[in-house]
Motif scaffolding. Structure first.
Motif, short mmCIF file in Angstrom:
data_model
loop_
_atom_site.label_atom_id
_atom_site.label_comp_id
_atom_site.label_asym_id
_atom_site.label_seq_id
_atom_site.Cartn_x
_atom_site.Cartn_y
_atom_site.Cartn_z
N PRO A 27 0.75 -1.19 -0.03
CA PRO A 27 -0.03 0.11 0.00
C PRO A 27 0.88 1.31 -0.03
O PRO A 27 0.29 2.35 -0.36
CB PRO A 27 -0.92 -0.03 1.32
N SER A 28 1.99 1.14 0.47
CA SER A 28 2.85 2.28 0.45
C SER A 28 4.44 1.62 0.54
O SER A 28 4.55 0.42 0.94
CB SER A 28 2.86 3.14 1.48
N ARG A 29 5.61 2.34 0.25
CA ARG A 29 6.95 2.15 0.40
C ARG A 29 7.21 1.86 2.16
O ARG A 29 6.52 2.79 2.83
CB ARG A 29 7.75 3.19 -0.08
N GLN A 68 -2.49 3.12 -7.05
CA GLN A 68 -2.11 3.58 -5.66
C GLN A 68 -0.63 3.99 -5.49
O GLN A 68 -0.21 4.95 -5.24
CB GLN A 68 -2.72 2.78 -4.66
N ALA A 69 0.23 2.83 -6.03
CA ALA A 69 1.28 2.87 -5.93
C ALA A 69 2.11 3.95 -6.94
O ALA A 69 3.07 4.80 -6.55
CB ALA A 69 2.14 1.47 -6.33
N LEU A 74 5.97 6.36 -7.48
CA LEU A 74 6.98 4.99 -7.56
C LEU A 74 7.70 4.99 -8.86
O LEU A 74 7.10 5.36 -9.94
CB LEU A 74 6.41 3.76 -7.01
N ARG A 75 8.96 4.69 -9.05
CA ARG A 75 9.53 4.59 -10.31
C ARG A 75 10.12 3.33 -10.20
O ARG A 75 10.25 2.48 -9.47
CB ARG A 75 10.76 5.86 -10.24
N HIS A 81 15.03 -1.41 -6.20
CA HIS A 81 15.40 -1.28 -4.82
C HIS A 81 14.56 -2.17 -4.10
O HIS A 81 15.18 -2.94 -2.82
CB HIS A 81 15.38 0.29 -4.19
N PHE A 82 13.06 -2.28 -4.23
CA PHE A 82 12.31 -3.05 -3.41
C PHE A 82 12.73 -4.64 -3.62
O PHE A 82 12.77 -5.33 -2.61
CB PHE A 82 11.09 -3.03 -3.95
#
Length: 263
Positions: A27-29, A68-69, A74-75, A81-82
């Motif tokens: 839902p978010s970083r 949402q992302a 978000l790139r 990185h994730f």
């Protein structure tokens, strides 16, 4: 751990492999990595979604998550990185699910190298017919990424024969001619479809699009080597339910009737 080792280990435990889906930035970083920690104990492999503005193969649940992302800025580099963060937590195979436009926007060579260095094992490319750009597929494989493509109940024998050899990771078999989403039952004929696919590849076969409960998991396990669960997990988050409950039910459905993958 290699992809084939992951499928073989699940089979040795008397079940088909479970492949949960998580989306980068949803839902978010930060929260996305917390979801990974919840999912990993149940996962044999993990599918990591790259948010995209026009996900042609995804139903409304995954589309909402993607939007949402993206609204949070978000790139592609954030997604890499994730993947790196996930790799630090596990040696289980990680497959990046991406549409082809982000690959072309970054540049195939740079994109593939970025995600290989981040720790991805392979790519799922749902909107690229591999025979349309075999050089691009070869480039991914040369970098060291396995490639996975989709086959469907509507795939002809000629189409299966063409696509299956390009699947060096696993074959992603969609249960219906449509988009992702939860379903109470999968259609009949999946075992016959998987049998046809196995005539042209020794790669593991996983079924997706509609895996949401014990019944659909049992159907997938009776036909194939693994099952992908995506929309049902995001819907559970939207409804405030725990992911463990959903994954435990699905994993139970995968027990006792593993597909014939030998490894």
């Amino acid at each position: 751990m290699t992809t084939r080792e992951a499928f073989a280990r699940a089979k040795a435990e008397g079940r088909a492999a479970l492949i949960p889906y998580v989306m980068a930035g949803y839902p978010s970083r930060g929260q996305d990595l917390e979801l990974v920690r919840q999912v990993l104990p149940y996962a044999d492999l993990l599918e990591v979604g790259l948010p995209y503005s026009d996900p042609l193969g995804d139903g409304p649940v995954i589309q909402r998550a993607s939007e949402q992302a993206l609204r949070q800025g978000l790139r592609v580099t954030d997604v890499a990185h994730f993947v790196r963060e996930i790799r630090a937590l596990t040696d289980k195979p990680l497959f990046l699910m991406t549409y082809i436009n982000p690959v072309l926007a970054v540049g195939p060579a740079a994109f593939f190298q970025m995600f290989k260095e981040a720790g991805a094992n392979g790519l799922i490319l749902p909107d690229l017919p591999p025979d349309e750009d075999p050089q691009l597929v070869a480039l991914a494989q040369e970098v060291g990424l396995e490639t996975t493509f989709l086959l469907a109940p509507t795939s002809t024998e000629a189409r299966i024969q063409t696509v299956a050899p390009y699947c060096t990771g696993f074959v992603y078999t969609v249960s219906v001619a449509g988009v992702t989403g939860t379903r109470d039952r999968l259609p009949e004929g999946l075992s016959e479809l998987v049998h046809r696919i196995r005539q042209h590849t020794d790669a593991p076969v996983a079924i997706g699009f509609g895996i949401s409960n014990q019944a659909t998991a049992e159907q997938a396990a009776q036909a194939a080597d693994g099952a992908v669960i995506a929309s049902a997990l995001i819907r559970a988050l939207e409804e405030g339910r725990g992911l463990g409950e959903v994954l435990e039910e699905v994993r139970e459905g995968l027990r006792g009737v593993p597909g014939p993958f030998i490894g």
